[in-house]
Design a protein around this motif. Structure first.
Motif, mmCIF file in Angstrom:
data_model
loop_
_atom_site.group_PDB
_atom_site.id
_atom_site.type_symbol
_atom_site.label_atom_id
_atom_site.label_comp_id
_atom_site.label_asym_id
_atom_site.label_seq_id
_atom_site.Cartn_x
_atom_site.Cartn_y
_atom_site.Cartn_z
ATOM 1 N N TYR A 148 0.833 -1.203 0.000
ATOM 2 C CA TYR A 148 0.000 0.000 0.000
ATOM 3 C C TYR A 148 0.863 1.246 0.000
ATOM 4 O O TYR A 148 1.887 1.318 0.686
ATOM 5 N N ILE A 149 0.426 2.247 -0.770
ATOM 6 C CA ILE A 149 0.974 3.598 -0.695
ATOM 7 C C ILE A 149 -0.207 4.553 -0.651
ATOM 8 O O ILE A 149 -1.104 4.482 -1.492
ATOM 9 N N ALA A 219 17.222 0.277 4.242
ATOM 10 C CA ALA A 219 17.598 1.604 4.735
ATOM 11 C C ALA A 219 17.873 2.558 3.577
ATOM 12 O O ALA A 219 17.692 3.772 3.714
ATOM 13 N N SER A 220 18.277 2.031 2.432
ATOM 14 C CA SER A 220 18.557 2.894 1.285
ATOM 15 C C SER A 220 17.310 3.635 0.820
ATOM 16 O O SER A 220 17.400 4.770 0.315
ATOM 17 N N ALA A 221 16.128 3.022 0.976
ATOM 18 C CA ALA A 221 14.888 3.699 0.597
ATOM 19 C C ALA A 221 14.669 4.930 1.455
ATOM 20 O O ALA A 221 14.298 6.006 0.961
ATOM 21 N N LEU A 222 14.919 4.802 2.743
ATOM 22 C CA LEU A 222 14.775 5.938 3.649
ATOM 23 C C LEU A 222 15.775 7.032 3.294
ATOM 24 O O LEU A 222 15.427 8.223 3.278
ATOM 25 N N GLN A 223 16.995 6.654 3.005
ATOM 26 C CA GLN A 223 18.016 7.640 2.666
ATOM 27 C C GLN A 223 17.658 8.402 1.395
ATOM 28 O O GLN A 223 17.838 9.622 1.313
ATOM 29 N N GLU A 224 17.121 7.694 0.405
ATOM 30 C CA GLU A 224 16.733 8.350 -0.846
ATOM 31 C C GLU A 224 15.600 9.341 -0.625
ATOM 32 O O GLU A 224 15.589 10.430 -1.198
ATOM 33 N N MET A 258 5.566 15.104 -2.404
ATOM 34 C CA MET A 258 4.891 13.823 -2.248
ATOM 35 C C MET A 258 5.021 12.971 -3.509
ATOM 36 O O MET A 258 5.214 11.747 -3.430
ATOM 37 N N LEU A 259 4.937 13.585 -4.670
ATOM 38 C CA LEU A 259 5.122 12.838 -5.914
ATOM 39 C C LEU A 259 6.550 12.314 -6.035
ATOM 40 O O LEU A 259 6.771 11.184 -6.482
ATOM 41 N N ASP A 260 7.523 13.131 -5.633
ATOM 42 C CA ASP A 260 8.913 12.674 -5.668
ATOM 43 C C ASP A 260 9.115 11.486 -4.725
ATOM 44 O O ASP A 260 9.809 10.519 -5.075
ATOM 45 N N ALA A 261 8.526 11.557 -3.532
ATOM 46 C CA ALA A 261 8.646 10.449 -2.579
ATOM 47 C C ALA A 261 7.979 9.194 -3.130
ATOM 48 O O ALA A 261 8.499 8.082 -2.971
ATOM 49 N N TRP A 262 6.828 9.369 -3.757
ATOM 50 C CA TRP A 262 6.125 8.235 -4.385
ATOM 51 C C TRP A 262 6.998 7.587 -5.460
ATOM 52 O O TRP A 262 7.091 6.361 -5.544
ATOM 53 N N ARG A 263 7.641 8.407 -6.266
ATOM 54 C CA ARG A 263 8.488 7.869 -7.339
ATOM 55 C C ARG A 263 9.665 7.074 -6.769
ATOM 56 O O ARG A 263 10.078 6.068 -7.353
ATOM 57 N N VAL A 264 10.195 7.520 -5.648
ATOM 58 C CA VAL A 264 11.291 6.795 -5.020
ATOM 59 C C VAL A 264 10.804 5.474 -4.434
ATOM 60 O O VAL A 264 11.440 4.419 -4.595
ATOM 61 N N LEU A 265 9.673 5.511 -3.750
ATOM 62 C CA LEU A 265 9.235 4.358 -2.968
ATOM 63 C C LEU A 265 8.501 3.291 -3.782
ATOM 64 O O LEU A 265 8.534 2.113 -3.417
ATOM 65 N N ARG A 266 7.841 3.669 -4.836
ATOM 66 C CA ARG A 266 7.042 2.682 -5.572
ATOM 67 C C ARG A 266 7.853 1.478 -6.060
ATOM 68 O O ARG A 266 7.406 0.335 -5.939
ATOM 69 N N PRO A 267 9.036 1.665 -6.605
ATOM 70 C CA PRO A 267 9.807 0.482 -7.014
ATOM 71 C C PRO A 267 10.157 -0.439 -5.845
ATOM 72 O O PRO A 267 10.189 -1.663 -6.009
ATOM 73 N N TYR A 268 10.400 0.127 -4.660
ATOM 74 C CA TYR A 268 10.714 -0.698 -3.493
ATOM 75 C C TYR A 268 9.468 -1.437 -2.990
ATOM 76 O O TYR A 268 9.536 -2.620 -2.650
ATOM 77 N N VAL A 269 8.349 -0.738 -2.950
ATOM 78 C CA VAL A 269 7.144 -1.294 -2.338
ATOM 79 C C VAL A 269 6.387 -2.204 -3.300
ATOM 80 O O VAL A 269 5.872 -3.254 -2.904
ATOM 81 N N MET A 270 6.324 -1.799 -4.573
ATOM 82 C CA MET A 270 5.474 -2.504 -5.531
ATOM 83 C C MET A 270 6.208 -3.026 -6.752
ATOM 84 O O MET A 270 5.599 -3.519 -7.693
ATOM 85 N N GLN A 271 7.540 -2.903 -6.742
ATOM 86 C CA GLN A 271 8.357 -3.408 -7.831
ATOM 87 C C GLN A 271 7.921 -2.846 -9.185
ATOM 88 O O GLN A 271 7.922 -3.525 -10.213
ATOM 89 N N ARG A 272 7.552 -1.574 -9.159
ATOM 90 C CA ARG A 272 7.146 -0.877 -10.375
ATOM 91 C C ARG A 272 7.684 0.544 -10.349
ATOM 92 O O ARG A 272 7.632 1.214 -9.322
ATOM 93 N N THR A 273 8.157 1.012 -11.497
ATOM 94 C CA THR A 273 8.541 2.410 -11.591
ATOM 95 C C THR A 273 7.285 3.275 -11.595
ATOM 96 O O THR A 273 6.190 2.798 -11.899
ATOM 97 N N ALA A 274 7.436 4.523 -11.253
ATOM 98 C CA ALA A 274 6.307 5.442 -11.168
ATOM 99 C C ALA A 274 6.302 6.382 -12.364
ATOM 100 O O ALA A 274 7.207 7.199 -12.517
ATOM 101 N N GLY A 275 5.296 6.246 -13.191
ATOM 102 C CA GLY A 275 5.114 7.166 -14.301
ATOM 103 C C GLY A 275 4.303 8.372 -13.866
ATOM 104 O O GLY A 275 3.948 8.512 -12.695
#
Length: 282
Positions: A148-149, A219-224, A258-275
């Motif tokens: 979930y995001i 931890a790299s996700a948090l750093q990004e 928030m959009l920038d954070a979503w773009r960073v986290l989506r590949p980690y959480v859902m294994q998908r890039t964010a368009g």
């Protein structure tokens, strides 16, 4: 697809206030996510399902035709993402919460994701006019393996019009459970005093939160994420829950962060890039 319109759009006992509900169900079949349940009562709708990525991810835009919430209005949104499905829920514009005139308005959102399902709740910002009184509830239930995001941007008063939030009250309560375990619980009330308090918004008028839940995040996700912002921006990681916060005075800046954070986290959480989110750019 089941599309059901109930015939009691106006609740006369509420003195003309809208009592609206929307229930959506998504199902994965043959590699595609389909909107297979759509029921509404009152002025809540969903536009035609969109597939800007590929058939595996269904985007749906939730529409509130009146264009704003007035005193006494109550909105209820329920979403169920079936096993293996992936649904993205957005809105076509900012939600406007008008002056309440002594009546409490409210919105209750309940989201359910079955095993291996992915659910994204990404509405545009909510603008609370001066003297708005609202109660907001947000509950997320995730099965094992679900992700979930969710994002929430609140703007107190209309900065562009020079209006400040000097009267009113916005109460919030949110929770996330995964496999029956409580991961997140938060409740609070925003008042003019809370806007001024150093323990509240410290004089600011815009606050934003993004929550991401998946398998254990590195931890790299948090750093990004932390590298995205400056003053008024922060992030925390608690096992498989990552929280992003921002306070400021510019809704456009909050949206961008928030959009920038979503773009960073989506590949980690859902294994998908964010368009691009189409509805956020129209």
């Amino acid at each position: 697809m089941r599309d059901c319109t109930l015939h009691h759009d106006i609740d006369s006992t509420s003195h003309g206030a809208w009592q609206a509900s929307l229930t959506l169900g998504f199902t994965q079949s043959h590699g595609a996510t389909r909107l297979t349940q759509r029921e509404h009562s009152g002025p809540l709708r969903v536009q035609k399902p969109l597939y800007p990525e590929d058939p595996q991810v269904c985007h749906a835009i939730v529409v509130h035709p009146p264009g704003g919430v007035v005193g006494g209005d109550r909105l209820r949104i329920g979403v169920h993402a079936g096993t293996g499905s992936h649904a993205v829920l957005t809105t076509p514009g900012a939600a406007k919460w008008y002056r309440s005139h002594g009546k409490v308005s409210g919105q209750r959102v309940t989201l359910h994701a079955a095993e291996r399902a992915a659910l994204e709740w990404l509405p545009q910002e909510s603008i609370f006019y001066n003297d708005a009184v609202a109660e907001l509830e947000h509950e997320v239930e995730l099965a094992p393996g679900a992700s979930y995001i969710g994002c929430d941007i609140l703007c107190m008063g209309r900065r562009a019009s020079g209006e400040r939030f000097t009267a009113g009250r916005v109460a919030q309560r949110s929770s996330i459970r995964r496999a029956g375990k409580l991961l997140w619980w938060e409740q609070g009330v925003i008042t003019p005093a809370a806007l001024k308090s150093r323990f509240g918004l410290n004089g600011h008028s815009v606050c934003a939160t993004l929550l991401a839940v998946g398998e254990r995040l590195p931890a790299s996700a948090l750093q990004e994420v932390r590298a995205l912002g400056g003053p008024g921006f922060g992030a925390s990681l608690i096992k498989n829950l990552l929280v992003v916060r921002h306070i400021g005075d510019d809704s456009e800046a909050a949206r961008a962060l928030m959009l920038d954070a979503w773009r960073v986290l989506r590949p980690y959480v859902m294994q998908r890039t964010a368009g691009p989110l189409r509805s956020w750019h129209t």
